[in-house]
Design an enzyme around this catalytic site. Structure first.
Site, PDB file in Angstrom:
ATOM      1  N   ILE A 156       0.845  -1.211   0.000  1.00 28.62           N
ATOM      2  CA  ILE A 156       0.000   0.000   0.000  1.00 28.62           C
ATOM      3  C   ILE A 156       0.878   1.259   0.000  1.00 28.62           C
ATOM      4  CG2 ILE A 156      -1.735   1.309   1.312  1.00 28.62           C
ATOM      5  CD1 ILE A 156      -2.820  -1.464   2.271  1.00 28.62           C
ATOM      6  N   CYS A 202       2.026   0.779   8.053  1.00 28.40           N
ATOM      7  CA  CYS A 202       2.702  -0.393   8.618  1.00 28.40           C
ATOM      8  C   CYS A 202       1.655  -1.241   9.357  1.00 28.40           C
ATOM      9  CB  CYS A 202       3.820   0.036   9.569  1.00 28.40           C
ATOM     10  SG  CYS A 202       3.258   1.076  10.905  1.00 28.40           S
ATOM     11  N   PRO A 203       1.953  -2.508   9.589  1.00 26.30           N
ATOM     12  CA  PRO A 203       0.972  -3.337  10.312  1.00 26.30           C
ATOM     13  C   PRO A 203       0.931  -2.983  11.797  1.00 26.30           C
ATOM     14  CG  PRO A 203       2.940  -4.622   9.790  1.00 26.30           C
ATOM     15  CD  PRO A 203       3.158  -3.267   9.198  1.00 26.30           C
ATOM     16  N   THR A 229      -4.886   4.905   7.598  1.00 25.31           N
ATOM     17  CA  THR A 229      -5.770   3.942   6.921  1.00 25.31           C
ATOM     18  C   THR A 229      -5.293   2.529   7.233  1.00 25.31           C
ATOM     19  OG1 THR A 229      -4.440   3.947   4.910  1.00 25.31           O
ATOM     20  CG2 THR A 229      -6.276   5.506   4.975  1.00 25.31           C
ATOM     21  N   ARG A 231      -4.296   0.616  10.890  1.00 24.75           N
ATOM     22  CA  ARG A 231      -5.022   0.021  12.019  1.00 24.75           C
ATOM     23  C   ARG A 231      -5.122   1.068  13.115  1.00 24.75           C
ATOM     24  NH1 ARG A 231      -6.607  -3.100   8.937  1.00 24.75           N
ATOM     25  NH2 ARG A 231      -6.502  -5.374   8.928  1.00 24.75           N
ATOM     26  N   GLU A 260     -12.740   0.728  17.050  1.00 23.81           N
ATOM     27  CA  GLU A 260     -13.732   0.652  15.967  1.00 23.81           C
ATOM     28  C   GLU A 260     -14.615  -0.586  16.031  1.00 23.81           C
ATOM     29  OE1 GLU A 260     -11.026   0.568  12.492  1.00 23.81           O
ATOM     30  OE2 GLU A 260     -11.819  -1.425  12.069  1.00 23.81           O
ATOM     31  N   HIS A 292     -13.641   2.471   7.964  1.00 22.95           N
ATOM     32  CA  HIS A 292     -12.839   1.332   7.468  1.00 22.95           C
ATOM     33  C   HIS A 292     -13.312   0.904   6.072  1.00 22.95           C
ATOM     34  CE1 HIS A 292     -10.030  -1.984   9.079  1.00 22.95           C
ATOM     35  NE2 HIS A 292      -9.967  -1.940   7.765  1.00 22.95           N
TER      36      HIS A 292
HETATM   37  P1  NAI Z   1       2.734  -4.954   3.597  1.00 21.93           P
HETATM   38  O1  NAI Z   1       3.068  -6.127   4.453  1.00 21.93           O
HETATM   39  O2  NAI Z   1       2.884  -5.077   2.119  1.00 21.93           O
HETATM   40  O3  NAI Z   1       3.599  -3.676   4.065  1.00 21.93           O
HETATM   41  C1  NAI Z   1       3.777  -3.322   5.399  1.00 21.93           C
HETATM   42  C2  NAI Z   1       5.126  -2.631   5.496  1.00 21.93           C
HETATM   43  O4  NAI Z   1       5.270  -2.116   6.814  1.00 21.93           O
HETATM   44  C3  NAI Z   1       6.302  -3.572   5.243  1.00 21.93           C
HETATM   45  O5  NAI Z   1       7.135  -3.066   4.210  1.00 21.93           O
HETATM   46  C4  NAI Z   1       7.036  -3.602   6.583  1.00 21.93           C
HETATM   47  O6  NAI Z   1       8.425  -3.690   6.440  1.00 21.93           O
HETATM   48  C5  NAI Z   1       6.634  -2.261   7.165  1.00 21.93           C
HETATM   49  N1  NAI Z   1       6.811  -2.181   8.608  1.00 21.93           N
HETATM   50  C6  NAI Z   1       6.675  -3.163   9.542  1.00 21.93           C
HETATM   51  N2  NAI Z   1       6.937  -2.671  10.774  1.00 21.93           N
HETATM   52  C7  NAI Z   1       7.235  -1.357  10.602  1.00 21.93           C
HETATM   53  C8  NAI Z   1       7.583  -0.315  11.499  1.00 21.93           C
HETATM   54  N3  NAI Z   1       7.702  -0.535  12.818  1.00 21.93           N
HETATM   55  N4  NAI Z   1       7.821   0.911  11.002  1.00 21.93           N
HETATM   56  C9  NAI Z   1       7.720   1.145   9.653  1.00 21.93           C
HETATM   57  N5  NAI Z   1       7.397   0.192   8.767  1.00 21.93           N
HETATM   58  C10 NAI Z   1       7.154  -1.046   9.234  1.00 21.93           C
HETATM   59  O7  NAI Z   1       1.244  -4.546   3.979  1.00 21.93           O
HETATM   60  P2  NAI Z   1       0.210  -3.688   3.123  1.00 21.93           P
HETATM   61  O8  NAI Z   1      -0.564  -4.590   2.225  1.00 21.93           O
HETATM   62  O9  NAI Z   1       0.894  -2.528   2.529  1.00 21.93           O
HETATM   63  O10 NAI Z   1      -0.798  -3.211   4.269  1.00 21.93           O
HETATM   64  C11 NAI Z   1      -0.394  -2.347   5.297  1.00 21.93           C
HETATM   65  C12 NAI Z   1      -1.470  -2.291   6.367  1.00 21.93           C
HETATM   66  O11 NAI Z   1      -2.619  -1.658   5.825  1.00 21.93           O
HETATM   67  C13 NAI Z   1      -1.981  -3.678   6.844  1.00 21.93           C
HETATM   68  O12 NAI Z   1      -1.176  -4.177   7.889  1.00 21.93           O
HETATM   69  C14 NAI Z   1      -3.366  -3.363   7.324  1.00 21.93           C
HETATM   70  O13 NAI Z   1      -3.308  -3.079   8.701  1.00 21.93           O
HETATM   71  C15 NAI Z   1      -3.750  -2.084   6.586  1.00 21.93           C
HETATM   72  N6  NAI Z   1      -4.880  -2.285   5.662  1.00 21.93           N
HETATM   73  C16 NAI Z   1      -5.965  -1.449   5.776  1.00 21.93           C
HETATM   74  C17 NAI Z   1      -7.044  -1.582   4.926  1.00 21.93           C
HETATM   75  C18 NAI Z   1      -8.238  -0.673   5.000  1.00 21.93           C
HETATM   76  O14 NAI Z   1      -9.313  -1.010   4.456  1.00 21.93           O
HETATM   77  N7  NAI Z   1      -8.156   0.494   5.616  1.00 21.93           N
HETATM   78  C19 NAI Z   1      -7.084  -2.656   3.925  1.00 21.93           C
HETATM   79  C20 NAI Z   1      -5.864  -3.427   3.834  1.00 21.93           C
HETATM   80  C21 NAI Z   1      -4.819  -3.246   4.702  1.00 21.93           C
END
Ligand code: NAI
Length: 325
Positions: A156, A202-203, A229, A231, A260, A292
């Site tokens: 993202i 980030c997660p 956007t 968590r 939420e 969300h």
């Molecule tokens: P992803 O796994 O592709 O990317 C997450 C990135 O965060 C990784 O590159 C990781 O290295 C980095 N990361 C981990 N710990 C970190 C820290 N302490 N500081 C900085 N970076 C850190 O995940 P993706 O697909 O990009 O999703 C990200 C988050 O978006 C998900 O964990 C989820 O919580 C949220 N999400 C929200 C949605 C919504 O509808 N609002 C829908 C889908 C995901």
């Protein structure tokens, strides 16, 4: 394979019916209840359960699921912070998720929040509906040449960086796990200090819980725009309210909120909302909250349903799913 799909919403049923057409051995029952200790008994007689972001799959719920002989959990989302993965593994319950369905859906929603706040289009919409064409109070700012700090640059985050580059913004990235790219890698401290807009991708883990707290807000520019956007619990709500009251935060855009699970995905318009923090947040004139819906596009729902069903099929066939958690 009998699957109980918890927290089922009307909007997703057609997508799951369509995706399951090719797999007649997978039988899905839609349950409107969220999964929690009080509702876990509903999983009785099912081989698998399918859950979403606010279903609470803690160790006690998992122990009960194991008692009921549920063998598989299919998350129909990317994040899995609501599942005690270690406990699931210890009980021999396999967990799968949808690691990527449409990162662009969330990145584009994030950009929508940024643009809405920057240009106050949500306020303009209401004014013009009442034939009020006064521009006072609607003064915005350009994204071009602004510095945007992206925390977490996975799927993202990367998609958002491409969008921001198109706007001519300077993108700073803090992510310990990414290499060089079309952005400037910086420390978290530097990102806080230099960004006009800060956005979280980030997660949610133990180490990122309340990543934006009092100390973090102190380091930011006065009037900063903060967007979440990802968590809800990445932001300490109390600290955020304090920073809004002192005008440290100039704009706040949220698609997720710490508490939420008690609010989102339901019509609460006739309820008396008990969450005072949420009411305080939504009362600020410079705060924009969506419930969300970052993932909520036709393209993303099609992918979510199709990947979830193929994950379940792989588990049913005894294959190791590439989407195992
Ligand atoms: P992803 O796994 O592709 O990317 C997450 C990135 O965060 C990784 O590159 C990781 O290295 C980095 N990361 C981990 N710990 C970190 C820290 N302490 N500081 C900085 N970076 C850190 O995940 P993706 O697909 O990009 O999703 C990200 C988050 O978006 C998900 O964990 C989820 O919580 C949220 N999400 C929200 C949605 C919504 O509808 N609002 C829908 C889908 C995901």
């Amino acid at each position: 394979m009998k699957v109980a799909l918890f927290s089922s919403q009307k909007y997703e049923r057609a997508f799951f019916t369509e995706a399951a057409n090719a797999y007649p051995h997978i039988e899905i029952t839609h349950l409107e209840h969220a999964l929690k200790m009080e509702t876990v008994y509903l999983a009785s007689g099912f081989d698998a359960i399918c859950v979403f972001v606010n279903d609470d799959v803690n160790a006690c719920v998992l122990a009960e699921l194991a008692e009921l002989n549920v063998k598989f959990i299919a998350l129909r989302c990317a994040g899995f912070n609501n599942v005690d993965i270690d406990a699931a593994h210890a009980l021999g319950i396999q967990v799968v998720r949808v690691p990527a369905y449409s990162p662009e859906a969330v990145a584009e929603h994030c950009m929508a929040l940024i643009l809405t706040l920057a240009r106050k289009t949500h306020k303009a919409y209401n004014r013009v509906r009442e034939e009020n064409f006064d521009l006072n109070g609607l003064l915005g700012f350009n994204i071009h040449n602004k510095t945007v700090g992206v925390i977490g640059c996975g799927k993202i985050g990367q998609s958002l960086v491409s969008i921001l580059n198109g706007f001519g913004a300077h993108t700073l990235v803090f992510d310990p796990n990414v290499g060089e790219g079309s952005y400037t890698k910086v420390s978290l401290q530097m990102l806080f200090e230099q960004s006009d807009i800060i956005t979280l991708h980030c997660p949610l883990t133990e180490s990122t819980h309340h990543l934006l707290d009092d100390a973090a807000f102190q380091k930011m520019k006065t009037g900063v725009m903060v967007i979440n956007t990802s968590r809800g619990a990445l932001i300490d709500t109390q600290a955020c309210i304090k920073a809004l009251k002192s005008r440290k935060i100039g704009y706040l855009g949220l698609d997720v909120y710490e508490q939420e699970s008690e609010l989102f995905f339901k019509d609460r318009s006739e309820d008396i909302i008990q969450d005072d923090d949420f009411i305080r947040l939504s009362g600020f004139p410079n705060v924009l909250i969506t419930g969300h819906q970052g993932f909520f596009t036709k393209e993303a729902l099609t992918e979510i349903a199709s990947i979830t069903i193929s994950n379940l099929n792989a588990l049913d066939c005894g294959q190791v799913s590439p989407n195992s958690v």
